[in-house]
Each structure stands twice: as C-alpha cells, then as structure tokens.
Design a protein around this motif. Structure first.
Motif, PDB file in Angstrom:
ATOM      1  N   CYS A 168     -40.719  16.961 -27.948  1.00 38.36           N
ATOM      2  CA  CYS A 168     -40.300  16.294 -26.716  1.00 38.36           C
ATOM      3  C   CYS A 168     -39.047  15.448 -26.953  1.00 38.36           C
ATOM      4  CB  CYS A 168     -41.433  15.411 -26.180  1.00 38.36           C
ATOM      5  SG  CYS A 168     -42.567  16.260 -25.063  1.00 38.36           S
ATOM      6  N   LYS A 169     -39.026  14.727 -28.064  1.00 36.34           N
ATOM      7  CA  LYS A 169     -37.862  13.896 -28.381  1.00 36.34           C
ATOM      8  C   LYS A 169     -36.624  14.757 -28.581  1.00 36.34           C
ATOM      9  CE  LYS A 169     -39.981   9.933 -28.332  1.00 36.34           C
ATOM     10  NZ  LYS A 169     -39.701   8.957 -27.247  1.00 36.34           N
ATOM     11  N   ILE A 170     -36.797  15.889 -29.275  1.00 34.50           N
ATOM     12  CA  ILE A 170     -35.667  16.782 -29.523  1.00 34.50           C
ATOM     13  C   ILE A 170     -35.101  17.326 -28.216  1.00 34.50           C
ATOM     14  CG2 ILE A 170     -35.023  19.023 -30.523  1.00 34.50           C
ATOM     15  CD1 ILE A 170     -37.020  18.408 -32.792  1.00 34.50           C
ATOM     16  N   ILE A 188     -51.414  14.502 -30.592  1.00 30.77           N
ATOM     17  CA  ILE A 188     -52.374  15.006 -31.579  1.00 30.77           C
ATOM     18  C   ILE A 188     -52.308  16.522 -31.738  1.00 30.77           C
ATOM     19  CG2 ILE A 188     -53.977  13.095 -31.262  1.00 30.77           C
ATOM     20  CD1 ILE A 188     -55.683  15.002 -29.508  1.00 30.77           C
ATOM     21  N   THR A 189     -51.324  17.172 -31.106  1.00 31.72           N
ATOM     22  CA  THR A 189     -51.214  18.629 -31.139  1.00 31.72           C
ATOM     23  C   THR A 189     -50.051  19.065 -32.015  1.00 31.72           C
ATOM     24  OG1 THR A 189     -52.180  18.867 -28.932  1.00 31.72           O
ATOM     25  CG2 THR A 189     -50.850  20.699 -29.736  1.00 31.72           C
ATOM     26  N   GLN A 190     -50.276  20.079 -32.840  1.00 29.05           N
ATOM     27  CA  GLN A 190     -49.219  20.575 -33.721  1.00 29.05           C
ATOM     28  C   GLN A 190     -48.090  21.222 -32.925  1.00 29.05           C
ATOM     29  OE1 GLN A 190     -50.285  22.276 -37.529  1.00 29.05           O
ATOM     30  NE2 GLN A 190     -48.953  24.017 -37.158  1.00 29.05           N
ATOM     31  N   ALA A 191     -46.870  20.988 -33.365  1.00 27.18           N
ATOM     32  CA  ALA A 191     -45.700  21.551 -32.702  1.00 27.18           C
ATOM     33  C   ALA A 191     -45.656  23.065 -32.866  1.00 27.18           C
ATOM     34  CB  ALA A 191     -44.429  20.934 -33.284  1.00 27.18           C
ATOM     35  N   GLY A 192     -44.831  23.695 -32.025  1.00 34.60           N
ATOM     36  CA  GLY A 192     -44.654  25.137 -32.121  1.00 34.60           C
ATOM     37  C   GLY A 192     -44.288  25.782 -30.799  1.00 34.60           C
ATOM     38  N   CYS A 193     -44.637  25.108 -29.707  1.00 41.30           N
ATOM     39  CA  CYS A 193     -44.381  25.676 -28.378  1.00 41.30           C
ATOM     40  C   CYS A 193     -43.032  25.259 -27.820  1.00 41.30           C
ATOM     41  CB  CYS A 193     -45.484  25.252 -27.417  1.00 41.30           C
ATOM     42  SG  CYS A 193     -45.534  23.466 -27.154  1.00 41.30           S
ATOM     43  N   GLY A 194     -42.386  24.266 -28.441  1.00 38.41           N
ATOM     44  CA  GLY A 194     -41.151  23.745 -27.881  1.00 38.41           C
ATOM     45  C   GLY A 194     -41.383  22.739 -26.777  1.00 38.41           C
ATOM     46  N   ALA A 195     -42.600  22.173 -26.715  1.00 42.80           N
ATOM     47  CA  ALA A 195     -42.964  21.175 -25.694  1.00 42.80           C
ATOM     48  C   ALA A 195     -42.733  21.711 -24.288  1.00 42.80           C
ATOM     49  CB  ALA A 195     -42.195  19.872 -25.910  1.00 42.80           C
ATOM     50  N   ILE A 196     -43.181  22.930 -24.046  1.00 41.54           N
ATOM     51  CA  ILE A 196     -42.940  23.582 -22.753  1.00 41.54           C
ATOM     52  C   ILE A 196     -43.557  22.791 -21.601  1.00 41.54           C
ATOM     53  CG2 ILE A 196     -43.383  25.647 -21.380  1.00 41.54           C
ATOM     54  CD1 ILE A 196     -43.351  27.252 -23.960  1.00 41.54           C
TER      55      ILE A 196
END
Length: 265
Positions: A168-170, A188-196
């Motif tokens: 989200c910050k990116i 608490i969720t691992q990144a990978g989706c690009g914060a869609i």
C-alpha cells in the motif's frame, strides 16, 4: 543434457492456481523453451514419465486417496513447490476443520454414504516435505515465474514475506482502516497481490495468508482484531476465508473479546 522437467498436480482445489500458469501467455512460450512440461493434465493429456525436477502442487489433502497420492508425488519429485491457499493452508475447504464433516456431507449429497472424506482439509506440508510454498488465492503470476526462474538459476526464489501494508505504501494508497474505518487484514497478510483491494477502497481480506512478524515469525492477529471494530461473529467471519485454518490458528473464534468499539489500545 535435456531440459528440466516440470509436473503440475491437482488435489482438492478450484484449479485457479494451475490456470495462473496458463495465463502467463507470452512468458509461457519462453518458459516452455527452457522447461519441459511433462505432466500437466489441465493443459495436456500427454504424460511424461518421472521423476520430475520440479512439481507444482495445487490443492489440499481432503480424502484418504489424497494421502497416498501426495506421497507418490513427493517420491517422484526432486523439488516440490506448493501453490495457492489450498496447498499451503488447507483452503476454504478447511472450514470443515471447525465443524462436523459428516453433517456437511448429509446436507450436500443425496447419498452421503458414497462419499469418502477426511475430517480435516490440510496443507501439503502437513504430510510430506515441501521445498517452497507460494501463497495466494490465486497465486501471483509474477511470483510463479520467479519461482521457476529461480530453479533454473539454482537460487532461492525472491518472494516477499512482508505485509500488504508495504505494498500500500509503495502504491501511495491511503490507509482504508485509518482514514475510513474500513476493516482490513493488510497488516497481518503476506504481500503478493499488489494491494489490489485497498487500492480500490476496500479492506484486504487475507488471500495470501498470514505474514510473519519480524520479531516472532508470525502475525499479531490478536493485536489487530480490536482495531477492526467488529463483534466476535463478524471478526470470525472475516478470518474464515481462503486461509481460515492459518488465521484461526493465530486467533481462534472469540479472540476479539466481543465488540471492539471503545476498546482500542
């Protein structure tokens, strides 16, 4: 020396993670020039003999037959990579872990006596050694290509283990929980989706599973729950999706302590 061989296997799942491999489109043409796809029933009925250099395994273990088959897959695979929430956490079908599977079967099937199922839906790693886990529901195409490229290069995949909040910050997203009070599992969720989801104004619902905290190696799910402004039932429902077994291990039903309004630290 021939190309490395790849096998793709399905257990209890929706096929979405296998389809992610087919959705690679242009990259798939390059990939098949470097790797021989020997076993992939989603794409071809032609089956090459093992052993296989890399096996991608989608789906959870939910029947007695699955137990025997996953041991066979492990035996014929030099490296085994689990792909998706079902294979890494038991999937949404792990809701059975917190209920009576026989009762479920009696409601769903006209002749439940013909159904053979385990009482639980468990990840592949609960039964055989796994070389790498790729999270998501479905998995991210870029991460899948990174895993396969890493194998070809003989290195460990470069897949993030930080939380969705970093993404989200990116992206420059406004925090939906802080600014709008929208419940969000991003911390608490691992990144990978690009914060869609937060990018479009809704909260993250945890499709990539729990992210490890830096200090403890696990997310502070209990610490987040009071900030969601939810009753116990609402919080339990939010955690009961694709990675229900993994999230409930960190925060079992009722862990929010009732309505969190006015109880934030």
């Amino acid at each position: 020396m021939g190309r490395p061989t790849l096998a793709v296997w399905k257990f209890a799942s929706c096929d979405g993670c296998q389809l992610t491999l087919l959705d690679c489109e242009d990259e798939l043409l390059t990939l098949t020039g470097e790797i021989e796809v020997s076993h992939f029933l989603e794409a071809s009925s032609a089956v090459g003999e093992g052993p296989y250099d890399v096996s991608l395994v989608e789906g959870s273990i939910s029947t007695p037959a699955d137990l025997d088959r996953i041991r066979h897959v492990r035996a014929v695979s030099r490296k085994l990579v689990t792909i998706g929430a079902c294979a890494t956490a038991g999937g949404i079908q792990a809701l059975r872990d917190f209920a009576d599977v026989e009762e479920f079967a009696s409601v769903v099937y006209a002749r439940p006596e013909y159904i053979t199922a385990l009482a639980t839906s468990t990840p592949i790693a609960a039964h055989v050694p796994v070389d790498f886990e790729l999270r998501g529901c479905p998995i991210d195409r870029g991460q899948l290509l990174e895993v396969l490229a890493a194998h070809l290069a003989g290195r460990r995949p470069d897949v993030p283990v930080h939380s969705v909040c970093f993404e989200c910050k990116i992206r420059g997203n406004v925090c939906v929980m802080v600014a709008r009070g929208t419940p969000c599992l991003g911390p608490i969720t691992q990144a990978g989706c690009g914060a869609i989801c937060p990018a479009y104004g809704r909260g993250c619902y945890g499709c990539f599973g729990p992210a490890p905290a830096w200090s403890e190696g696990r997310p502070n799910t209990r610490g987040l729950l009071p900030w969601l402004d939810m009753t116990d039932d609402e919080a339990d429902r939010v955690l009961s999706t694709f990675n229900v077994a993994a999230f409930r291990e960190e925060a079992p039903p009722g862990a929010s302590g009732g309505s969190a309004r006015g109880k934030r630290p």
